[in-house]
Write an enzyme that holds these catalytic residues in place. Sequence first.
Site, PDB file in Angstrom:
ATOM      1  N   ARG A 104      15.061   3.396 -11.697  1.00  0.00           N
ATOM      2  CA  ARG A 104      13.608   3.567 -11.560  1.00  0.00           C
ATOM      3  C   ARG A 104      12.906   2.283 -12.005  1.00  0.00           C
ATOM      4  NH1 ARG A 104      11.397   6.114 -15.504  1.00  0.00           N
ATOM      5  NH2 ARG A 104      12.766   7.926 -15.428  1.00  0.00           N
ATOM      6  N   LYS A 133       2.917  -1.272   7.328  1.00  0.00           N
ATOM      7  CA  LYS A 133       2.230  -1.838   8.486  1.00  0.00           C
ATOM      8  C   LYS A 133       2.838  -3.183   8.875  1.00  0.00           C
ATOM      9  CE  LYS A 133      -0.115   1.868   7.622  1.00  0.00           C
ATOM     10  NZ  LYS A 133      -1.353   1.880   6.862  1.00  0.00           N
ATOM     11  N   TYR A 189      -9.742   2.334   3.685  1.00  0.00           N
ATOM     12  CA  TYR A 189      -8.799   3.286   4.269  1.00  0.00           C
ATOM     13  C   TYR A 189      -9.097   4.714   3.784  1.00  0.00           C
ATOM     14  CZ  TYR A 189      -4.237   5.484   5.039  1.00  0.00           C
ATOM     15  OH  TYR A 189      -3.232   6.325   5.414  1.00  0.00           O
ATOM     16  N   ASP A 207      -7.131  -5.131  -0.655  1.00  0.00           N
ATOM     17  CA  ASP A 207      -6.152  -4.489   0.227  1.00  0.00           C
ATOM     18  C   ASP A 207      -6.005  -5.420   1.435  1.00  0.00           C
ATOM     19  OD1 ASP A 207      -4.856  -3.025   2.216  1.00  0.00           O
ATOM     20  OD2 ASP A 207      -5.807  -1.128   1.669  1.00  0.00           O
TER      21      ASP A 207
HETATM   22  C1  LIG Z   1      -1.932   2.597   5.793  1.00  0.00           C
HETATM   23  C2  LIG Z   1      -2.881   1.961   4.880  1.00  0.00           C
HETATM   24  C3  LIG Z   1      -2.889   2.262   3.522  1.00  0.00           C
HETATM   25  C4  LIG Z   1      -1.987   3.317   2.901  1.00  0.00           C
HETATM   26  O1  LIG Z   1      -0.648   2.967   2.972  1.00  0.00           O
HETATM   27  P1  LIG Z   1       0.539   4.036   3.110  1.00  0.00           P
HETATM   28  O2  LIG Z   1       1.740   3.173   3.186  1.00  0.00           O
HETATM   29  O3  LIG Z   1       0.291   4.813   4.356  1.00  0.00           O
HETATM   30  O4  LIG Z   1       0.496   4.907   1.909  1.00  0.00           O
HETATM   31  C5  LIG Z   1      -3.782   1.578   2.699  1.00  0.00           C
HETATM   32  N1  LIG Z   1      -4.621   0.658   3.208  1.00  0.00           N
HETATM   33  C6  LIG Z   1      -4.645   0.345   4.524  1.00  0.00           C
HETATM   34  C7  LIG Z   1      -5.609  -0.677   5.010  1.00  0.00           C
HETATM   35  C8  LIG Z   1      -3.784   0.999   5.403  1.00  0.00           C
HETATM   36  O5  LIG Z   1      -3.836   0.696   6.698  1.00  0.00           O
END
Ligand SMILES: *Cc1c(COP(=O)(O)O)cnc(C)c1O
Length: 389
Positions: A56, A205, A108, A180
Amino acid sequence: MTRVFDNDLDAGFGTRAIHAGQRPDPLAGAIMTPVYFTSTYVQDALGQHKGYEYARGKNPTREALERNVAALEGGRHGFAFASGVGATDAIMKLLAAGDHVVCGENVYGGTFRLFDRILRSFGLAFSFVDTRDPQKIADAVTPATRVIWVETPTNPLMRLTDLASASTIARKAGAWLVVDNTFASPFFQQPLSFGADLVMHSTTKYLNGHSDMIGGLVVTSDDALAERLQFILNAGGAVPGPMDCFLALRGTKTLHLRMPRHDENGRKVAAWLAKRWGDERVIYPGLASHPQHALAKRQMKGFGGMISVEMGSREAAGAMLNRVRVFSLAESLGGVESLISHPASMTHGSVPAERKAAMGLTDGIVRLSCGVEDGDDLVADLEQAFAGL
Ligand SMILES: *Cc1c(COP(=O)(O)O)cnc(C)c1O
């Protein structure tokens, strides 16, 4: 011979993408980082171990990914989580009840849901503002503000925040600027270089890029923050498995090859849409008609493959979505395959209707994630979808 291992920030982006954080496996020289499927590590004697005690806390496959993405962001430390949302949750655990967060209004949907529906009840306060205007960020700051959270470009309205201004405001407020960076990826935008304290990713992504895992990552160059994040990662436990880390690490090796193609296809599709449907209905920072095109050019090295289109109504959006053949109707983005979605009911389904209305997220908006197929095929697909409208 010097080789690009660990955090060698001097090497070029592509060289870092392929090598940073990785070294041939000491047992056999395997060039690919082994997937360390293990929960624990055998110790030589009481109190004598190789730096790994329980998985972990640390896993060598995870560490390779963490160092790799940290190097791509130009940062010193990386922390991998089981999802992007898990990474966001861990960052917020740096705060305590009574602290205040200034957050972009168009973040998001899952970020908004976590802040509004869960973290509020732990005593955190949030102000959601339009971060396109730095003055609105500054006006929302209170003596209790500890975090300024921005996403740029935003999902799905493609709104930008001026990172240098946001960072100046954060410094003055004694708050951390968290960015982000999922939409731009470090290939097109490196928030730490504008003064951000923490960069967050959904590795699901563009970083992974192949739609075959869920993951999150946090990068910082601040040693004290890094120490606290490692503690939170281990104490909170939202860690990714080694196979997912391996898949993300395989993905980052081609980030510098994929992103230019996403960008090329994004520009091509956006230009076609603007001609066919009207500039004012196509939202893409790479179009000269985007109100923040100048900032996009200054702050980003490319615009990527994300485009939103205002179709006018939910019916028109649905009709278009249902006609495409190369694009696939699905949530998510950033993979090699092109996806199309309806944000108001899909990714942002958890955002209350009045909030959506206030920020301009209408039922007519369709979001495209242009993959790396042949751009002409993407345009031809949209041509036939629009022909039937
Ligand atoms: C998809 C996404 C998230 C969340 O990520 P997960 O891997 O789905 O938990 C956060 N910010 C943005 C801009 C995203 O596109």
